[in-house]
Design a protein around this motif. Sequence first.
Motif, PDB file in Angstrom:
ATOM      1  N   CYS A  37      32.795  18.044 -37.797  1.00  0.00           N
ATOM      2  CA  CYS A  37      32.175  16.739 -38.060  1.00  0.00           C
ATOM      3  C   CYS A  37      31.621  16.697 -39.484  1.00  0.00           C
ATOM      4  N   ILE A  38      30.959  17.767 -39.867  1.00  0.00           N
ATOM      5  CA  ILE A  38      30.363  17.831 -41.198  1.00  0.00           C
ATOM      6  C   ILE A  38      31.438  17.941 -42.274  1.00  0.00           C
ATOM      7  N   ARG A  39      32.414  18.847 -42.051  1.00  0.00           N
ATOM      8  CA  ARG A  39      33.463  19.043 -43.052  1.00  0.00           C
ATOM      9  C   ARG A  39      34.277  17.773 -43.271  1.00  0.00           C
ATOM     10  N   ALA A  40      34.666  17.121 -42.190  1.00  0.00           N
ATOM     11  CA  ALA A  40      35.507  15.934 -42.307  1.00  0.00           C
ATOM     12  C   ALA A  40      34.803  14.811 -43.065  1.00  0.00           C
ATOM     13  N   ASN A  41      33.492  14.717 -42.922  1.00  0.00           N
ATOM     14  CA  ASN A  41      32.755  13.650 -43.584  1.00  0.00           C
ATOM     15  C   ASN A  41      32.473  13.921 -45.054  1.00  0.00           C
ATOM     16  N   LYS A  42      32.627  15.179 -45.472  1.00  0.00           N
ATOM     17  CA  LYS A  42      32.293  15.520 -46.852  1.00  0.00           C
ATOM     18  C   LYS A  42      33.497  15.856 -47.721  1.00  0.00           C
ATOM     19  N   ILE A  43      34.582  16.297 -47.097  1.00  0.00           N
ATOM     20  CA  ILE A  43      35.750  16.721 -47.874  1.00  0.00           C
ATOM     21  C   ILE A  43      37.002  16.045 -47.323  1.00  0.00           C
ATOM     22  N   LEU A  44      37.687  15.301 -48.165  1.00  0.00           N
ATOM     23  CA  LEU A  44      38.908  14.616 -47.764  1.00  0.00           C
ATOM     24  C   LEU A  44      40.059  15.616 -47.647  1.00  0.00           C
ATOM     25  N   PRO A  45      40.988  15.411 -46.689  1.00  0.00           N
ATOM     26  CA  PRO A  45      42.158  16.298 -46.616  1.00  0.00           C
ATOM     27  C   PRO A  45      42.862  16.383 -47.970  1.00  0.00           C
ATOM     28  N   CYS A  46      43.292  17.568 -48.331  1.00  0.00           N
ATOM     29  CA  CYS A  46      43.891  17.802 -49.646  1.00  0.00           C
ATOM     30  C   CYS A  46      45.066  16.872 -49.911  1.00  0.00           C
ATOM     31  N   GLN A  52      34.620  13.417 -55.931  1.00  0.00           N
ATOM     32  CA  GLN A  52      34.121  14.589 -56.631  1.00  0.00           C
ATOM     33  C   GLN A  52      32.613  14.729 -56.464  1.00  0.00           C
ATOM     34  N   ALA A  53      31.909  13.600 -56.507  1.00  0.00           N
ATOM     35  CA  ALA A  53      30.451  13.627 -56.349  1.00  0.00           C
ATOM     36  C   ALA A  53      30.068  14.126 -54.960  1.00  0.00           C
ATOM     37  N   ALA A  54      30.835  13.730 -53.939  1.00  0.00           N
ATOM     38  CA  ALA A  54      30.554  14.178 -52.575  1.00  0.00           C
ATOM     39  C   ALA A  54      30.656  15.696 -52.477  1.00  0.00           C
ATOM     40  N   LYS A  55      31.673  16.266 -53.157  1.00  0.00           N
ATOM     41  CA  LYS A  55      31.827  17.722 -53.162  1.00  0.00           C
ATOM     42  C   LYS A  55      30.668  18.400 -53.889  1.00  0.00           C
ATOM     43  N   GLU A  56      30.353  17.892 -55.070  1.00  0.00           N
ATOM     44  CA  GLU A  56      29.341  18.531 -55.904  1.00  0.00           C
ATOM     45  C   GLU A  56      27.947  18.423 -55.294  1.00  0.00           C
ATOM     46  N   GLU A  57      27.660  17.278 -54.682  1.00  0.00           N
ATOM     47  CA  GLU A  57      26.326  17.042 -54.126  1.00  0.00           C
ATOM     48  C   GLU A  57      26.223  17.439 -52.659  1.00  0.00           C
TER      49      GLU A  57
END
Length: 280
Positions: free
Chosen positions: A17-26, A56-61
Motif C-alpha cells: 500500500c505504501i510502496r504503490a502510493n509513493k513509487i510509480l511502476p518503472c 521525482q519529488a515524491a521519491k525524494e520527499e
Amino acid sequence: MRTITAQEITDAVAALCIRANKILPCSLEQKISACAAQEQSPVGRAVFDDLIANLQAAKEEDIPICQDTGMAVVFIELGQDVHITGGTLREAVDAGVSKGYTEGYLRCSVVGDPLERVNTGDNTPAVLHLELVEGEQVKITVCPKGFGSENMSAMKMMTPAASHDDIVKYVTDCIAKAGSNPCPPIVVGVGIGGNFEHCAYLAKKALCRDAAKRNLKPLYAELEQKMLESINKLGIGPQGFGGTVTALCVNIEEAPTHIAGLPVAVNVGCHVTRHAEMVL
C-alpha cells in the motif's frame, strides 16, 4: 502443504500500500517520459514537465505521488497448497490495508456505507479479488484506485453484431465524455467478454498490466493500438490543456462470453495508475 501466517500477508499488504502510493511502476514512468518527448503542444510539454517533477519529488520527499491515495484494490493469486494460519485471508488483507494507510500516513477515503457516508478511518475494507492457482505461493498485487478517474469508467452490453470499429468508437466516446476529469494522460483498461460483472473485473485487471506490454493476441494488440490512436486524436491532452497525448496506453483483457452478448467495460486510470506486487 506450505503454511503462511496471516501476519505475513498483513505485513506484505501494508508494505505494498505504501510502496504503490509513493513509487510509480518503472514501465509507466518510462512511458510518461517517452510520451512527454512526443507531445507536440508547448503547453502539454510544460504539463508533462510538472508531472515528471512531481514523481521525482515524491521519491525524494518520501511522500505519496497524489493526494488521493485511493481505495485499496487487492488481487491475490493463492496457491492451492498454501494453508493460512492465525486468521482468515480477508482479515489479513484488511489489517494490512489499515496498517499501511495509518502507519504510512496515507489519506483514508473509504466510507463504511455508500449512503450513510461515515469514514471508516483506516481505508478498509479493501476490494479483494481472489484466484486459486497451482502451487504453494501467494502473489499479492495492491492497486490504490483514485476516484477522479474511477468515476469516469463505464460499461455497455453490446451485441455480437457490433464491429471492431463500434468497440473502438465506444471506448473513445467514453474518454471524450471524461475530458480532463481523470487527470490525463491516462491509462485505459478495457474488458471485452465475460458477463456483466466479469467484464468490469477484466477492465480493472487490465490497468495492472506492465505499460510496455501489449495483449499477446495480435487481434487485441491491434485493437489496443487503434483505440490509443483514436483517443489521442481527441486533443484533450495532458491535464486537459490540449495536446497530442491524452492516453499513455490502452490495455485490453478478454474472456469467453455468451453467444448473445458482447460486454465491453472501460476502466480509466489517471497518469498515476499505481500498483505494486509481491510474492510470498
